[in-house]
Motif scaffolding. Structure first.
Motif, PDB file in Angstrom:
ATOM      1  N   THR A  50       8.512  -6.959  11.436  1.00 21.58           N
ATOM      2  CA  THR A  50       7.858  -8.192  11.016  1.00 21.58           C
ATOM      3  C   THR A  50       7.678  -8.207   9.502  1.00 21.58           C
ATOM      4  OG1 THR A  50       5.876  -7.127  11.846  1.00 21.58           O
ATOM      5  CG2 THR A  50       6.659  -9.010  13.069  1.00 21.58           C
ATOM      6  N   ASP A  51       7.540  -7.034   8.917  1.00 18.33           N
ATOM      7  CA  ASP A  51       7.414  -7.016   7.459  1.00 18.33           C
ATOM      8  C   ASP A  51       8.708  -7.455   6.772  1.00 18.33           C
ATOM      9  OD1 ASP A  51       5.760  -6.374   5.077  1.00 18.33           O
ATOM     10  OD2 ASP A  51       7.416  -5.009   4.679  1.00 18.33           O
ATOM     11  N   ILE A  52       9.838  -7.267   7.451  1.00 15.60           N
ATOM     12  CA  ILE A  52      11.087  -7.763   6.867  1.00 15.60           C
ATOM     13  C   ILE A  52      10.888  -9.234   6.532  1.00 15.60           C
ATOM     14  CG2 ILE A  52      13.498  -8.325   7.328  1.00 15.60           C
ATOM     15  CD1 ILE A  52      13.489  -5.979   9.313  1.00 15.60           C
ATOM     16  N   PHE A  78       7.820 -10.888   6.440  1.00 11.52           N
ATOM     17  CA  PHE A  78       6.617 -11.233   5.685  1.00 11.52           C
ATOM     18  C   PHE A  78       6.596 -10.680   4.266  1.00 11.52           C
ATOM     19  CE2 PHE A  78       4.443 -11.876   9.904  1.00 11.52           C
ATOM     20  CZ  PHE A  78       4.453 -13.253   9.770  1.00 11.52           C
ATOM     21  N   HIS A  79       7.385  -9.670   4.005  1.00 16.24           N
ATOM     22  CA  HIS A  79       7.324  -9.072   2.680  1.00 16.24           C
ATOM     23  C   HIS A  79       7.542 -10.120   1.595  1.00 16.24           C
ATOM     24  CE1 HIS A  79       7.743  -6.291  -0.575  1.00 16.24           C
ATOM     25  NE2 HIS A  79       8.944  -6.748  -0.857  1.00 16.24           N
ATOM     26  N   ASP A  80       6.698 -10.066   0.572  1.00 16.92           N
ATOM     27  CA  ASP A  80       6.802 -10.994  -0.554  1.00 16.92           C
ATOM     28  C   ASP A  80       6.674 -12.465  -0.168  1.00 16.92           C
ATOM     29  OD1 ASP A  80       6.672  -9.700  -2.950  1.00 16.92           O
ATOM     30  OD2 ASP A  80       8.780  -9.162  -2.993  1.00 16.92           O
ATOM     31  N   PRO A 111       7.757 -17.890  -0.201  1.00 14.93           N
ATOM     32  CA  PRO A 111       7.697 -16.666  -1.001  1.00 14.93           C
ATOM     33  C   PRO A 111       6.588 -16.753  -2.039  1.00 14.93           C
ATOM     34  CG  PRO A 111       9.913 -17.565  -0.965  1.00 14.93           C
ATOM     35  CD  PRO A 111       9.003 -18.621  -0.429  1.00 14.93           C
ATOM     36  N   ARG A 112       6.046 -15.602  -2.421  1.00 11.45           N
ATOM     37  CA  ARG A 112       5.038 -15.600  -3.461  1.00 11.45           C
ATOM     38  C   ARG A 112       5.721 -15.696  -4.829  1.00 11.45           C
ATOM     39  NH1 ARG A 112       3.155  -9.215  -3.168  1.00 11.45           N
ATOM     40  NH2 ARG A 112       1.917  -9.705  -4.998  1.00 11.45           N
ATOM     41  N   ARG A 113       4.960 -15.996  -5.843  1.00 16.22           N
ATOM     42  CA  ARG A 113       5.439 -16.010  -7.221  1.00 16.22           C
ATOM     43  C   ARG A 113       6.486 -17.077  -7.507  1.00 16.22           C
ATOM     44  NH1 ARG A 113       5.682  -9.380  -7.818  1.00 16.22           N
ATOM     45  NH2 ARG A 113       3.473  -9.120  -8.090  1.00 16.22           N
ATOM     46  N   ALA A 115      -2.282 -13.525   1.470  1.00 12.29           N
ATOM     47  CA  ALA A 115      -3.453 -13.727   2.332  1.00 12.29           C
ATOM     48  C   ALA A 115      -4.097 -12.383   2.651  1.00 12.29           C
ATOM     49  CB  ALA A 115      -3.039 -14.439   3.621  1.00 12.29           C
ATOM     50  N   HIS A 116      -3.274 -11.425   3.047  1.00  6.07           N
ATOM     51  CA  HIS A 116      -3.790 -10.101   3.417  1.00  6.07           C
ATOM     52  C   HIS A 116      -4.635  -9.492   2.302  1.00  6.07           C
ATOM     53  CE1 HIS A 116      -3.839  -5.840   4.478  1.00  6.07           C
ATOM     54  NE2 HIS A 116      -3.187  -5.558   3.376  1.00  6.07           N
ATOM     55  N   PHE A 117      -4.074  -9.426   1.116  1.00  7.61           N
ATOM     56  CA  PHE A 117      -4.842  -8.656   0.131  1.00  7.61           C
ATOM     57  C   PHE A 117      -6.000  -9.437  -0.440  1.00  7.61           C
ATOM     58  CE2 PHE A 117      -1.062  -9.630  -2.664  1.00  7.61           C
ATOM     59  CZ  PHE A 117      -1.702 -10.381  -3.615  1.00  7.61           C
TER      60      PHE A 117
HETATM   61  C1  HEM Z   1      -5.922  -1.872   8.002  1.00  7.88           C
HETATM   62  C2  HEM Z   1      -5.321  -1.267   7.114  1.00  7.88           C
HETATM   63  C3  HEM Z   1      -4.209  -1.830   6.244  1.00  7.88           C
HETATM   64  C4  HEM Z   1      -2.891  -1.901   6.542  1.00  7.88           C
HETATM   65  C5  HEM Z   1      -2.226  -1.489   7.838  1.00  7.88           C
HETATM   66  C6  HEM Z   1      -2.233  -2.442   5.388  1.00  7.88           C
HETATM   67  C7  HEM Z   1      -0.877  -2.648   5.277  1.00  7.88           C
HETATM   68  C8  HEM Z   1      -0.255  -3.183   4.164  1.00  7.88           C
HETATM   69  C9  HEM Z   1       1.160  -3.303   4.008  1.00  7.88           C
HETATM   70  C10 HEM Z   1       2.190  -2.847   5.011  1.00  7.88           C
HETATM   71  C11 HEM Z   1       1.395  -3.888   2.806  1.00  7.88           C
HETATM   72  C12 HEM Z   1       2.740  -4.197   2.183  1.00  7.88           C
HETATM   73  C13 HEM Z   1       3.245  -5.509   2.594  1.00  7.88           C
HETATM   74  C14 HEM Z   1       4.452  -5.938   1.848  1.00  7.88           C
HETATM   75  O1  HEM Z   1       4.426  -6.040   0.600  1.00  7.88           O
HETATM   76  O2  HEM Z   1       5.454  -6.210   2.507  1.00  7.88           O
HETATM   77  C15 HEM Z   1       0.130  -4.151   2.204  1.00  7.88           C
HETATM   78  C16 HEM Z   1      -0.018  -4.772   0.989  1.00  7.88           C
HETATM   79  C17 HEM Z   1      -1.206  -4.776   0.314  1.00  7.88           C
HETATM   80  N1  HEM Z   1      -2.417  -4.305   0.776  1.00  7.88           N
HETATM   81 FE1  HEM Z   1      -2.799  -3.596   2.623  1.00  7.88          FE
HETATM   82  N2  HEM Z   1      -3.151  -2.717   4.430  1.00  7.88           N
HETATM   83  C18 HEM Z   1      -4.374  -2.348   4.918  1.00  7.88           C
HETATM   84  C19 HEM Z   1      -5.562  -2.435   4.257  1.00  7.88           C
HETATM   85  C20 HEM Z   1      -5.683  -2.796   2.942  1.00  7.88           C
HETATM   86  C21 HEM Z   1      -6.887  -2.683   2.187  1.00  7.88           C
HETATM   87  C22 HEM Z   1      -8.180  -2.168   2.742  1.00  7.88           C
HETATM   88  C23 HEM Z   1      -6.600  -3.137   0.941  1.00  7.88           C
HETATM   89  C24 HEM Z   1      -7.475  -3.250  -0.289  1.00  7.88           C
HETATM   90  C25 HEM Z   1      -8.690  -3.148  -0.396  1.00  7.88           C
HETATM   91  C26 HEM Z   1      -5.244  -3.544   0.913  1.00  7.88           C
HETATM   92  C27 HEM Z   1      -4.619  -4.079  -0.197  1.00  7.88           C
HETATM   93  C28 HEM Z   1      -3.312  -4.436  -0.238  1.00  7.88           C
HETATM   94  C29 HEM Z   1      -2.679  -5.023  -1.388  1.00  7.88           C
HETATM   95  C30 HEM Z   1      -3.342  -5.328  -2.730  1.00  7.88           C
HETATM   96  C31 HEM Z   1      -1.356  -5.275  -1.037  1.00  7.88           C
HETATM   97  C32 HEM Z   1      -0.272  -5.992  -1.823  1.00  7.88           C
HETATM   98  C33 HEM Z   1       0.193  -5.413  -3.072  1.00  7.88           C
HETATM   99  C34 HEM Z   1       1.241  -6.303  -3.712  1.00  7.88           C
HETATM  100  O3  HEM Z   1       2.371  -6.383  -3.197  1.00  7.88           O
HETATM  101  O4  HEM Z   1       0.940  -6.932  -4.742  1.00  7.88           O
HETATM  102  N3  HEM Z   1      -4.705  -3.326   2.149  1.00  7.88           N
HETATM  103  N4  HEM Z   1      -0.869  -3.705   3.057  1.00  7.88           N
END
Ligand code: HEM
Ligand SMILES: [Cu+2]
Ligand SMILES: [Cu+2]
Lengths: 279, 609
Positions: free
Chosen positions: B416-418, B420-422, B490-492, B428-430
């Motif tokens: 799924t990250d394939i 969702f990446h970028d 896509p972002r950016r 939304a996640h971060f």
């Molecule tokens: C439940 C645990 C977590 C999992 C399984 C997880 C998983 C991931 C994954 C797989 C990515 C990379 C996605 C991609 O670029 O394709 C990602 C990106 C990111 N995560 Fe998490 N994450 C978790 C918790 C957190 C937490 C707690 C933080 C910060 C407080 C965080 C901050 C970020 C940030 C900042 C990015 C993006 C960075 C960027 O590309 O600019 N994540 N996360």
């Protein structure tokens, strides 16, 4: 007021769930085939993409259940706390049994998801399990550069070579592939990093300078698909718009022929090769 | 709210104990500017980061403007800033905007507000020390932020600004030709990151030393509040991860200025320049960068987790649910955090088998996060809740963290990250974890420790108003980003609507932008409340929240040297509503035991040294 706050935190998860539920109908969902009114809207046009979608829906179900349950629990403790304000709180440092339970259950779920998805990843990326038909004859080399996609096909009947050949055929921002068979492209970058992203096909692969990366997919429905760039590559990143045209094998063959004619036509000589038929 | 009257502490005793140290008057400069007092440094960090929050927010609003009204003149500021482009945001400027937004928020807001502001303020007070182990180093760690701010500021104005995102991937970031105009801006950006790294490193060494060596008698490791555990583990993460980023930064500087070609392969033709002569590997940067930056996301979270644990327990009048499991979960997050960096690189072209191992470790890191969440809910359960601003922000932390953790699972699953990446799904996640969790935690912490910082309470009404507006603005801005991600945006992208499959998403982006504006405006409520309460808020005593931990046994605000009565610790920080506490519902860590209780033990003899 205390109850208001408890309700406040229950309000937004409900809105969130409603939004998720109506999203497919509102078209805030996966992009599908070219025809926006088709029934298959939102459905991937590649078998591997369908696998990815299924995995997404599986995770969506699991996470939704967790989301709902945790928020019900949160709501419950908030309402209870609101009701009991003024009473002395429960003096408890935790519960061993509960802790063990909520460690083991998520572990099980996470291990299940981990193992379940390995197969899709293997099919997508592990070279040795690519379909043979695709590996034998890559259809094209796609080279990303600021800010366009350059495509190089081997001449009809020839195989794609690593080095450009004199009779290779070139296009820009227009990748044609045959439908209903696995196709492979060789992905390269001429300058910085880019990423080959075909949203309707659920394909994404970064293009790395100095490296040739094979990517395969199989399009099951003829049509026009988007090709975009998903890795920041400079100010014109958003402009790297191209299309992937999937067409039946015969049409694809004809496309290559026409492309060759067009490319060999120097505008002076008569078209004397056998393909010049429409005079 | 019952308060202990500060006057009840005999002044004579205080003087006797602290002798001359508490006495000599400091000049204004030594007291408020080049201060070596950890409390003042903490406050300096706090005010600086709050101002930076406004800067970062303004940058974000400019980004949102472009997504809502692409290529339209921005009202008021547009004419001022880019008159030469007819008031429009250019694509180059857009790139600079999101790059600087992330840079400011990560390096100048979230990291320094946690470790810098609250780490500094809380650590000595909560472990019973009179200051940090190295006060001068501490002062330097604050003042090293300013060269960083200056460098980032300069990079705004030279050329077109840095143009490679906060991730600064080569070759875009490595070759001048790849992003014309960003030449010196990118160099200054790298220098800024290096300075911020120095600042964090000085802090981290200081925190580790202080926590290990300077705990008051009786403060065993397992009697430390979660805040301290969060700061401690964060400091370890920083000490081990930061050197890698610093090295990587120098390597990129080398590539840019001295032709070192660490990241540059041969034969690359950028912008019709001559082909590069190299032998480097661009993926190397991604490995080094994420080796730091994944632990960094926990650096941006663990202290907040700790503070929220403390605030929740206090506001629910209940012991923390599962203290030791909480500590172990935090340690597990830190440990696993070092072996998951590859999850940012699933589509980068690295060995797919490696992708599988990173996938599994990433899945496993979700586990301690889940445990912590359950424990927070367990803490609220059966509590006698005080529904105040602090509590509301903490519940928001928990609720938002659940969303961010769950969306992480979609991305941890490589297939799924394939997809969702970028995309905006990542965005939304971060934002759910960094803003939804960390920043709400910080908003809670501001109100919670405000009385200790300034001896005055913040205004509850304004606090709640700020909370509600921010909460609504936040969810309205960031929840729809999940949808954008699923729709494949896509972002950016300076103009996503150039692509037919994204055209229909513009109305949604427009609504999100207005929510973002609401959220931006709401922050003025916070600033106003902060400034007003600092001078005019109602005065408070030592322990306005009836909390247990050590800082609340010191005067508000504590004088130089912190404690007028040297603290001796008899128990853990979470004995709320204990049957032993009599008619109060709290039992401070320093309160001598009234009965024979196995949990209340006087310090070991060798502890007192
Ligand atoms: C439940 C645990 C977590 C999992 C399984 C997880 C998983 C991931 C994954 C797989 C990515 C990379 C996605 C991609 O670029 O394709 C990602 C990106 C990111 N995560 Fe998490 N994450 C978790 C918790 C957190 C937490 C707690 C933080 C910060 C407080 C965080 C901050 C970020 C940030 C900042 C990015 C993006 C960075 C960027 O590309 O600019 N994540 N996360
Ligand atoms: Cu791009
Ligand atoms: Cu990560």
């Amino acid at each position: 007021m205390r109850y208001f706050w408890a309700a406040f935190f229950m309000f937004w998860p409900i809105v969130a769930i409603v939004i998720f539920t109506i999203s497919p109908a509102m078209n805030w969902w996966f992009p599908g085939a070219g025809d926006p009114d088709s029934l298959t809207k939102g459905q991937s046009m590649t078998p591997l993409g369908v696998d990815i979608d299924n995995l997404f829906y599986l995770i969506l179900i699991i996470t939704s259940v967790v989301f709902v349950l945790t928020h019900i629990a949160l709501g419950y403790v908030l309402f209870r706390g609101a009701r009991d304000e003024g009473k002395k709180a429960l003096f408890s440092h935790g519960s061993h049994a509960l802790e063990v339970m909520w460690t083991i259950v998520p572990t099980g779920i996470l291990i299940f998801i981990s193992l379940y998805q390995l197969d899709v990843w293997r099919k997508f990326r592990v070279m040795s399990s690519f379909p043979e038909a695709a590996v034998e004859a890559p259809v094209a080399e796609v080279t990303a550069r600021q800010f366009e996609w350059r495509i190089r096909y081997p001449a009809p009947g020839k195989k794609l070579q690593l080095k450009p050949q004199p009779d290779d055929l070139y296009t820009v921002n227009d990748l044609h592939v045959p439908t209903n068979r696995p196709v492979m492209i060789q992905l390269r970058s001429e300058d910085v990093q880019h990423s080959f992203f075909a949203p309707q096909l659920r394909v994404k692969q970064d293009a790395l300078p100095g490296q040739v990366i094979p990517v395969w997919f199989e399009v099951t429905q003829a049509g026009h698909y988007q090709l975009t760039c998903a890795e920041l590559c400079g100010w014109g990143h958003y402009k790297m718009k191209a299309r992937i045209v999937a067409e039946p094998q015969t049409q694809f063959g004809k496309y290559l022929h026409d492309l060759r004619n067009e490319q060999n036509d120097d505008g002076v000589q008569d078209k004397k090769s056998g393909d010049a038929d429409d005079e | 709210m019952s308060t202990i009257n500060p006057a009840s502490t005999p002044n004579a005793l205080a003087h006797a104990v602290h002798g001359e140290a508490a006495h000599h008057e400091l000049s204004f400069v030594r007291k408020y500017i080049f201060s070596t007092d950890h409390k003042m440094i903490g406050i300096q960090f706090l005010i600086t980061t709050l101002l930076m929050l406004m800067v970062g927010g303004a940058l974000a609003l400019a980004v949102r403007w472009q997504l809502a009204y692409p290529w339209k003149t921005m009202p008021i500021v547009g004419e001022l800033l880019f008159a030469q482009q007819g008031g429009q945001i250019t694509p180059e400027f857009y790139t600079m905007l999101f790059t600087m937004h992330a840079t400011v928020m990560i390096f100048l807001v979230v990291i320094p507000v946690l470790a810098g502001a609250y780490g500094n303020f809380c650590i000595p007070l909560m472990i019973g020390a009179d200051d940090m182990a190295f006060p001068t180093l501490n002062m330097l760690s604050y003042w090293f932020m300013w060269p960083a701010i200056a460098c980032f500021g300069t990079s705004f104005f030279v050329g077109g600004g840095p143009a490679s995102g906060w991730t600064s991937y080569p070759l875009l970031a490595d070759l001048y030709e790849a992003a014309p105009g960003s030449g010196w801006a990118q160099n200054f950006w790298l220098l800024g990151v290096t300075f911020i790294g120095f600042s964090s490193m000085m802090g981290s060494i200081n925190y580790l030393t202080t926590i290990i060596n300077m705990r008051a008698p009786g403060m065993t490791l397992f009697r430390m509040p979660m805040t301290i555990w969060g700061m401690f583990i964060t400091a370890i993460l920083q000490a081990f991860a930061l050197p890698v980023l610093t090295a990587a930064g120098f390597m990129q500087v080398g590539d840019r200025l001295f032709g070192t070609v660490f990241f540059i392969p041969s034969g690359v033709v950028v912008n019709n320049a001559a082909p590069t002569i190299g032998g480097g590997q661009p993926l190397l940067w991604q490995h080094l960068f994420w080796f730091y930056s994944h632990p960094a996301v926990y650096i941006m979270l663990l202290p907040a987790m700790g503070m929220v644990s403390d605030m929740l327990a206090t506001m629910c009048r209940k012991p923390l649910f599962g203290y030791k499991p909480m500590v172990y979960a935090m340690a597990a997050i830190a440990g696993l955090g070092f072996i998951v960096w590859g999850h940012h690189m699933f589509t980068s072209g690295m060995n797919p088998a490696l992708g599988m191992t990173f996938m599994i470790s990433t899945m496993m890191i979700a586990l301690p996060s889940a445990i912590k969440t359950f424990n927070w809910i367990g803490t609220i359960w059966g509590g006698n809740i005080r529904f105040n601003t602090v509590f509301l922000n903490c519940v928001a932390f928990v609720s938002m963290f659940i969303v961010g953790g769950l969306s992480g699972i979609f991305m941890a699953a490589v297939p799924t990250d394939i997809y969702f990446h970028d995309t905006y799904f990542i965005v939304a996640h971060f934002h759910y974890v960094l803003f939804g969790a960390t920043l709400f935690g910080v908003f809670g912490a501001i109100v919670y420790w405000f009385p200790k910082m300034f001896g005055r309470m913040m205004n509850e009404k304004l606090g709640k108003l700020h909370f509600v507006l921010t909460f609504i603005g936040f969810n309205g801005t960031f929840f729809p980003m999940h949808m954008l991600g699923i729709a494949g945006m896509p972002r950016r992208y300076a103009d996503p609507y150039l692509h037919p499959y994204l055209e229909h998403l513009q109305p949604m982006n427009l609504i999100m932008t207005w929510f973002a504006i609401l959220m931006g405006v709401a922050q003025f409520v916070l600033l106003a409340n902060f400034a007003y309460s600092m001078f005019l808020g109602p005065k408070c005593g030592r322990n306005p929240w009836d909390a247990n931990s050590l800082e609340w046994s010191a005067p508000s605000p504590p004088g130089h040297g912190n404690f007028d009565i040297p603290p001796v610790i008899y128990r853990g920080p979470y004995e709320f509503s204990s049957p032993l506490s009599g008619d109060k519902d709290f039992l401070m860590q320093t309160e001598p035991p009234v009965t024979d209780n196995v949990n209340d033990t006087p310090p070991e003899p060798d502890d007192t040294a």
